[in-house]
Design a protein around this motif. Structure first.
Motif, short mmCIF file in Angstrom:
data_model
loop_
_atom_site.label_atom_id
_atom_site.label_comp_id
_atom_site.label_asym_id
_atom_site.label_seq_id
_atom_site.Cartn_x
_atom_site.Cartn_y
_atom_site.Cartn_z
N ALA A 283 -86.40 -38.55 20.79
CA ALA A 283 -86.63 -37.11 20.79
C ALA A 283 -85.26 -36.47 21.00
CB ALA A 283 -87.60 -36.74 21.90
N VAL A 284 -84.55 -36.31 19.88
CA VAL A 284 -83.18 -35.79 19.96
C VAL A 284 -83.25 -34.31 20.29
CG1 VAL A 284 -80.99 -35.59 18.71
CG2 VAL A 284 -82.61 -37.40 18.09
N SER A 285 -82.41 -33.88 21.20
CA SER A 285 -82.41 -32.45 21.56
C SER A 285 -81.97 -31.63 20.34
CB SER A 285 -81.45 -32.24 22.72
OG SER A 285 -81.39 -30.86 23.00
N ASP A 286 -82.67 -30.54 20.07
CA ASP A 286 -82.33 -29.71 18.91
C ASP A 286 -81.18 -28.75 19.23
OD1 ASP A 286 -84.24 -30.72 17.14
OD2 ASP A 286 -85.81 -29.55 18.11
N PHE A 287 -80.92 -28.56 20.52
CA PHE A 287 -79.87 -27.62 20.93
C PHE A 287 -78.92 -28.27 21.91
CE2 PHE A 287 -83.65 -25.14 19.95
CZ PHE A 287 -83.13 -24.24 19.02
N ARG A 288 -77.71 -27.73 21.93
CA ARG A 288 -76.78 -28.09 23.02
C ARG A 288 -76.09 -26.81 23.45
NH1 ARG A 288 -71.72 -27.83 20.99
NH2 ARG A 288 -71.51 -28.13 18.74
N PHE A 289 -75.44 -26.86 24.57
CA PHE A 289 -74.71 -25.68 25.03
C PHE A 289 -73.43 -25.54 24.21
CE2 PHE A 289 -77.29 -27.05 28.62
CZ PHE A 289 -77.96 -25.87 28.88
N LYS A 305 -75.53 -15.85 30.63
CA LYS A 305 -74.27 -16.21 29.98
C LYS A 305 -74.31 -17.56 29.26
CE LYS A 305 -71.48 -13.64 33.21
NZ LYS A 305 -70.78 -13.79 34.48
N VAL A 306 -75.52 -18.13 29.15
CA VAL A 306 -75.60 -19.47 28.57
C VAL A 306 -75.94 -19.37 27.07
CG1 VAL A 306 -76.88 -21.63 28.64
CG2 VAL A 306 -76.28 -20.48 30.75
N ASP A 307 -75.11 -19.91 26.24
CA ASP A 307 -75.37 -19.86 24.80
C ASP A 307 -75.66 -21.26 24.26
OD1 ASP A 307 -75.08 -17.14 24.29
OD2 ASP A 307 -72.90 -17.33 24.49
N LEU A 308 -76.57 -21.30 23.27
CA LEU A 308 -76.93 -22.59 22.67
C LEU A 308 -76.54 -22.62 21.19
CD1 LEU A 308 -80.55 -22.91 24.10
CD2 LEU A 308 -78.56 -24.19 24.86
N VAL A 309 -76.24 -23.81 20.70
CA VAL A 309 -76.09 -24.01 19.25
C VAL A 309 -76.95 -25.21 18.86
CG1 VAL A 309 -73.79 -23.07 18.78
CG2 VAL A 309 -74.01 -25.41 19.66
N GLU A 310 -77.31 -25.29 17.59
CA GLU A 310 -78.14 -26.41 17.12
C GLU A 310 -77.31 -27.69 17.08
OE1 GLU A 310 -80.56 -26.33 13.56
OE2 GLU A 310 -81.12 -24.26 14.03
N THR A 311 -77.95 -28.80 17.42
CA THR A 311 -77.28 -30.10 17.22
C THR A 311 -77.46 -30.48 15.75
OG1 THR A 311 -79.33 -31.22 17.75
CG2 THR A 311 -77.76 -30.96 19.56
N ARG A 312 -76.68 -31.46 15.28
CA ARG A 312 -76.87 -31.90 13.90
C ARG A 312 -78.11 -32.77 13.81
NH1 ARG A 312 -71.38 -32.17 12.64
NH2 ARG A 312 -71.25 -34.19 13.67
N ASP A 313 -78.82 -32.66 12.71
CA ASP A 313 -80.02 -33.49 12.52
C ASP A 313 -79.58 -34.88 12.04
OD1 ASP A 313 -82.38 -34.73 11.45
OD2 ASP A 313 -83.33 -32.76 11.54
#
Ligand code: CTP
Length: 409
Positions: A283-289, A305-313
Motif C-alpha cells: 500500500a504505497v503512500s500516494d502523497f509525501r511531504f 504549513k504542511v504541503d503534500l505532493v503526489e508520489t510517483r506511481d
C-alpha cells in the motif's frame, strides 16, 4: 539401467507419512503404496500409540526403510533426525490423524518425533483426520482445525459413514485414493514456478515530515508476505520488498526492507530486470511531504504549513516498460470496488488485479482474513469467500499461473 534407476530414485520426492493411532491405520498402508506408485519415496513416522496398534515392521517392509517412532532413537538422533528429515521431505502427510495429534500441531506441542517434525519442517503439510463424530465435531477440535488451516495446513476432510465404534457419522478417514491424489496435487504445485524470478512488494510506506512524524496507512503486510511465501513454496526465486512491518520473513525469500515510497521505487526498479512476475501488494503512500525536515519541527511551526505532493506511481512506471513481464496489482477500495479496480488495471497495464474492500469489517488491512475479487485480463471477475490470507495467496497464485500459461500460448 541400474544407474538410471538410482538417479530416478534420487530425483524422486520424499513424502513423510505420519501415522497415528486410529483404527483406520490399516488404510495407511494403501496410502504409502499410492505415493510409491507415483514415484515418491516414503519415510514413515509413527506415534508410540500407533506402534502399539500395528507393528512398525509392517510399514518398514512396505517402505523399504526404517520407521521412526522415537525422538531419541539412536539411529535417528545421531543426525538430529527431525531436522534432517524436515529438510529432506517435500510433503508431510499425516494420515490417519487423531484429534490428539491435531491438537498438538495446533498448539505447538512437540513431545514426540511427529509433532517435532511438524514444527521443524517448512514443507507443505496435509492432514487427513479420522476419529469418532463427537470428537470431530467437538468445538475444541473444530477450533484446532481452523487454527491449522489458518497456518497453511491443508486437509482431506473425513467422510460420513460407519465408524469403528459402529456409529454412523462424520469422522471416517477419507479414501486412500483421495489422500494420495491431494498429496500429489500439492507436490506438483510446489514446482510450478520453478526458476521464475518473482518480485513482491508488501506493507505500507512511510513519508516523513521530520525524523519523528510520518504519513502512512494501516497495511499490515500480511497479504504480501503470504504471497511471497506461497510463490517461494512453488519454487520461485522471490524478492520481497517490504515497508515497515512486524512480520517474520518467509523462509527462502530475499527480503529488502524499505521505508519510503521513493526507497521502494528505487529497489523495485533495481530488481525489475531480473523478474518475470511482479506482484505489487504494497500500500504505497500516494502523497509525501514537499520537504522532510532534518530536525523535529516544533508544534508552533506546523499548523497550516504542511504541503503534500503526489508520489510517483511505481506500478504505472513498470507498466510503461513491461516487455513480456506479468504485472499484478492490488486495489484497496472502500466503494465501487470493481469499477475502480478495472480502471487501475487498464491505466497501469496490468495482467491481473486483486481488489478488496478495505472498509469492510474483519477483512483487508490488519486482518488475518481477506475476501477479494480477482479480475482477469478478459474482464472476468472471480470473487472469493472470506478466507485466511494464506488461502487467498494460493487462489491468487493459481490465477496468476493460469494467466502466465495463457500468455505463453
Ligand atoms: N501503487 C504503486 N505506486 C503508488 C501507488 C500505488 O505502485 N504510488 C500500486 C499499489 O501497490 C497497488 C496498485 O498500485 O498494486 C493500486 O493501488 P491503490 O492504492 O489501490 O490505487 P492508486 O493507484 O493509488 O489509486 P487511488 O489511491 O486513487 O485509489
Amino acid at each position: 539401467m541400474k544407474e538410471r534407476e538410482q538417479r530416478a530414485n534420487e530425483d524422486s520426492k520424499i513424502v513423510a507419512l505420519g501415522v497415528t493411532s486410529s483404527i483406520s491405520i490399516y488404510k495407511a498402508c494403501e496410502i504409502l503404496r499410492g505415493f510409491q506408485k507415483k514415484g515418491c519415496r516414503v519415510r514413515v513416522v509413527m506415534t508410540r500409540n500407533a506402534a502399539r496398534l500395528v507393528s512398525p515392521l509392517l510399514f518398514s517392509a512396505l517402505s523399504g526403510g526404517a520407521v521412526i517412532v522415537d525422538l531419541f532413537d539412536e539411529r535417528v538422533s545421531r543426525r538430529v533426525g527431525h531436522v534432517t528429515l524436515a529438510r529432506e521431505i517435500s510433503l508431510l502427510c499425516v494420515a490417519p490423524a487423531t484429534a490428539n495429534v491435531i491438537a498438538k500441531f495446533a498448539s505447538g506441542v512437540a513431545d514426540d518425533f511427529l509433532s517435532t517434525l511438524y514444527l521443524a519442517t517448512r514443507c507443505p503439510v496435509l492432514v487427513a483426520p479420522a476419529m469418532n463424530e463427537a470428537m470431530f465435531l467437538h468445538p475444541r477440535t473444530q477450533e484446532n482445525l481452523r487454527k491449522l488451516r489458518g497456518a497453511g495446513v491443508e486437509f482431506v476432510e473425513p467422510e460420513k459413514g460407519t465408524l469403528a465404534c459402529h456409529d454412523e457419522g462424520w469422522g471416517r478417514l477419507a479414501s486412500p485414493e483421495r489422500i494420495v491424489e491431494e498429496g500429489l496435487r500439492i507436490l506438483s504445485r510446489t514446482e510450478s514456478l520453478k526458476g521464475v524470478g518473482v518480485l513482491v512488494t508488501a506493507g505500507p510506506t512511510r513519508e516523513y515530515l521530520d525524523p519523528v512524524r510520518f504519513l502512512s496507512n494501516a497495511s499490515s503486510g500480511k497479504m504480501g508476505y503470504e504471497i511471497a511465501r506461497e510463490a517461494a513454496s512453488r519454487g520461485a526465486e522471490v524478492t520481497l520488498i517490504s515497508g515497515p512491518v512486524e512480520l517474520v520473513p518467509p523462509a527462502g525469500v530475499r527480503v529488502i526492507k524499505v521505508r519510503t515510497a521513493a526507497d521502494m521505487e528505487r529497489e523495485v526498479l533495481e530488481a525489475y530486470p531480473g523478474s518475470g512476475l511482479v506482484i505489487m501488494a504494497a500500500a504505497v503512500s500516494d502523497f509525501r511531504f514537499t520537504r522532510t525536515a532534518r530536525q523535529k519541527i516544533g508544534k508552533r511551526g506546523l499548523a497550516g504549513k504542511v504541503d503534500l505532493v503526489e508520489t510517483r506511481d511505481i506500478l504505472k512506471t513498470l507498466g510503461a516498460k513491461k516487455k513480456g513481464k506479468v504485472l499484478v496489482g492490488f486495489a484497496a477500495e472502500t466503494e465501487k470496488t470493481i469499477p475502480h479496480a478495472v480502471r487501475k488495471m487498464k491505466e497501469k497495464k496490468l495482467d491481473l488485479i486483486v481488489a478488496n474492500n478495505v472498509g469492510e469489517e474483519g477483512i483487508g488491512f490488519e486482518s488475518d482474513d481477506n475476501k477479494v475479487f480477482i479480475i482477469r485480463p478478459d474482464g472476468k471477475v472471480l470473487p472469493t469467500d472470506k478466507m485466511s490470507k494464506r488461502e487467498i495467496s494460493r487462489v491468487v497464485l493459481d490465477q496468476i499461473e493460469a494467466v502466465i500459461e495463457e500468455k505463453r500460448k
